[in-house]
Design an enzyme around this catalytic site. Structure first.
Site, PDB file in Angstrom:
ATOM      1  N   LYS A  13     -67.134 -85.286  41.815  1.00  0.00           N
ATOM      2  CA  LYS A  13     -67.086 -83.929  41.259  1.00  0.00           C
ATOM      3  C   LYS A  13     -66.515 -83.928  39.835  1.00  0.00           C
ATOM      4  CE  LYS A  13     -64.445 -81.683  43.877  1.00  0.00           C
ATOM      5  NZ  LYS A  13     -63.276 -81.109  43.229  1.00  0.00           N
ATOM      6  N   ARG A 127     -59.804 -94.676  42.595  1.00  0.00           N
ATOM      7  CA  ARG A 127     -59.747 -93.833  41.402  1.00  0.00           C
ATOM      8  C   ARG A 127     -58.572 -94.190  40.495  1.00  0.00           C
ATOM      9  NH1 ARG A 127     -61.130 -87.865  43.039  1.00  0.00           N
ATOM     10  NH2 ARG A 127     -59.073 -87.730  43.962  1.00  0.00           N
ATOM     11  N   ARG A 162     -53.003 -91.665  41.254  1.00  0.00           N
ATOM     12  CA  ARG A 162     -52.326 -90.467  41.757  1.00  0.00           C
ATOM     13  C   ARG A 162     -51.687 -90.835  43.083  1.00  0.00           C
ATOM     14  NH1 ARG A 162     -56.927 -85.982  41.884  1.00  0.00           N
ATOM     15  NH2 ARG A 162     -55.733 -85.389  43.711  1.00  0.00           N
ATOM     16  N   ARG A 174     -56.706 -83.581  52.967  1.00  0.00           N
ATOM     17  CA  ARG A 174     -57.567 -82.909  51.985  1.00  0.00           C
ATOM     18  C   ARG A 174     -58.987 -82.783  52.528  1.00  0.00           C
ATOM     19  NH1 ARG A 174     -55.408 -86.973  47.859  1.00  0.00           N
ATOM     20  NH2 ARG A 174     -57.090 -86.567  46.400  1.00  0.00           N
TER      21      ARG A 174
HETATM   22  P1  AMP Z   1     -57.483 -82.154  43.345  1.00  0.00           P
HETATM   23  O1  AMP Z   1     -57.115 -82.688  41.996  1.00  0.00           O
HETATM   24  O2  AMP Z   1     -58.633 -81.197  43.271  1.00  0.00           O
HETATM   25  O3  AMP Z   1     -57.677 -83.240  44.347  1.00  0.00           O
HETATM   26  O4  AMP Z   1     -56.215 -81.284  43.838  1.00  0.00           O
HETATM   27  C1  AMP Z   1     -54.989 -81.903  44.085  1.00  0.00           C
HETATM   28  C2  AMP Z   1     -54.119 -80.995  44.913  1.00  0.00           C
HETATM   29  O5  AMP Z   1     -53.843 -79.785  44.188  1.00  0.00           O
HETATM   30  C3  AMP Z   1     -54.713 -80.530  46.238  1.00  0.00           C
HETATM   31  O6  AMP Z   1     -54.577 -81.492  47.274  1.00  0.00           O
HETATM   32  C4  AMP Z   1     -53.881 -79.274  46.490  1.00  0.00           C
HETATM   33  O7  AMP Z   1     -52.573 -79.617  46.947  1.00  0.00           O
HETATM   34  C5  AMP Z   1     -53.749 -78.689  45.093  1.00  0.00           C
HETATM   35  N1  AMP Z   1     -54.857 -77.756  44.817  1.00  0.00           N
HETATM   36  C6  AMP Z   1     -55.914 -77.958  43.974  1.00  0.00           C
HETATM   37  N2  AMP Z   1     -56.734 -76.912  43.979  1.00  0.00           N
HETATM   38  C7  AMP Z   1     -56.212 -76.017  44.855  1.00  0.00           C
HETATM   39  C8  AMP Z   1     -56.610 -74.734  45.317  1.00  0.00           C
HETATM   40  N3  AMP Z   1     -57.746 -74.151  44.896  1.00  0.00           N
HETATM   41  N4  AMP Z   1     -55.808 -74.109  46.225  1.00  0.00           N
HETATM   42  C9  AMP Z   1     -54.679 -74.667  46.655  1.00  0.00           C
HETATM   43  N5  AMP Z   1     -54.251 -75.884  46.279  1.00  0.00           N
HETATM   44  C10 AMP Z   1     -55.005 -76.552  45.385  1.00  0.00           C
END
Ligand code: AMP
Length: 227
Positions: A13, A127, A162, A174
């Site tokens: 993505k 990653r 990360r 997730r």
């Molecule tokens: P990502 O970088 O998209 O994998 O997001 C990392 C983390 O940020 C996620 O596992 C959530 O803890 C938080 N997060 C990202 N987007 C959201 C969202 N739309 N709502 C709630 N938590 C979010």
């Protein structure tokens, strides 16, 4: 053009998002990135979000929803945006749709990258994040975007992982949220797909995330051009 980009963590993505941003000339708004920037900047928002992120849980809607709606009001969003990582549950989808409706706006395109959980997990663990620019994708498990040694393949910057990417239970969490079609991200996707069926908008583009990065990009660009 207002675009929502969906796909399980590890589906590519972020990589495709960076390309769409360039081609469409819209800001790429990633909620995960906004949270991580706040954490490294030591802000109050970052402090609140950290515990949830480390466990792979969603940051509560009362923090996330206003943060995103405020971001969409910034001047760079005037001629469109690409939202990546939001909405991540049904409540966020409903709030977004309502907020856009109030402003006379709507989602134009929904892009969904489909990928099996196990493949996605392997990709997540490979990653690597560029310290100079988070939008420079590097992955030790994907040939097309392998880092240059231990440096970013685009700018030569230092790479880091990360924490939530190396923790299998956080990854599983997730994915559970993503594949939950009752309240989770699948429910958000279906909410906008239902709108599409009933109103003819947003347009829906589905992609096979198993294919190589270049192939997915080509298919995506073709489908965007055909809209
Ligand atoms: P990502 O970088 O998209 O994998 O997001 C990392 C983390 O940020 C996620 O596992 C959530 O803890 C938080 N997060 C990202 N987007 C959201 C969202 N739309 N709502 C709630 N938590 C979010």
């Amino acid at each position: 053009m207002n675009i929502l980009l969906f796909g399980p963590n590890g589906s590519g993505k972020g990589t495709q998002g960076a390309i769409i941003k360039e081609k469409q000339g819209v800001p790429h708004i990633e909620t995960g990135v906004i949270f991580r920037e706040n954490i490294s900047g030591g802000t109050e928002l970052g402090e609140k979000a950290r515990a949830y992120i480390d466990k792979g849980e969603l940051v509560p809607d009362e923090i996330t929803i206003p943060m995103v709606l405020d971001r969409l009001k910034k001047p760079d969003c005037i001629s469109g945006w690409l939202l990546d990582g939001f909405p991540r549950n049904l409540a966020q989808a409903v709030s977004l749709n309502k907020a856009l409706d109030n402003e006379g706006m709507s989602v134009d395109v929904l892009i969904e990258i489909n990928l099996d959980r196990e493949i996605a997990k392997k990709r997540i663990m490979g990653r690597r994040i560029c310290v100079n620019d988070n939008n420079h994708p590097n992955n030790i498990n994907i040939e097309a975007i392998k880092p240059n040694g231990d440096r970013c393949r685009i700018c030569g910057g230092l790479l880091k992982t990360r924490e939530d990417d190396q923790d299998e239970s956080a990854i599983d969490k997730r994915h559970e949220i993503y594949f939950d079609s009752k309240q989770g991200t699948m429910a958000a996707i279906n909410f906008f797909k239902d709108l599409s069926e009933n109103n003819g908008s947003p347009s829906v583009i589905e992609l096979d995330g198993k294919k190589g990065v270049g192939e997915v990009t080509d298919e995506l660009m073709k489908k965007l051009a055909d809209l």
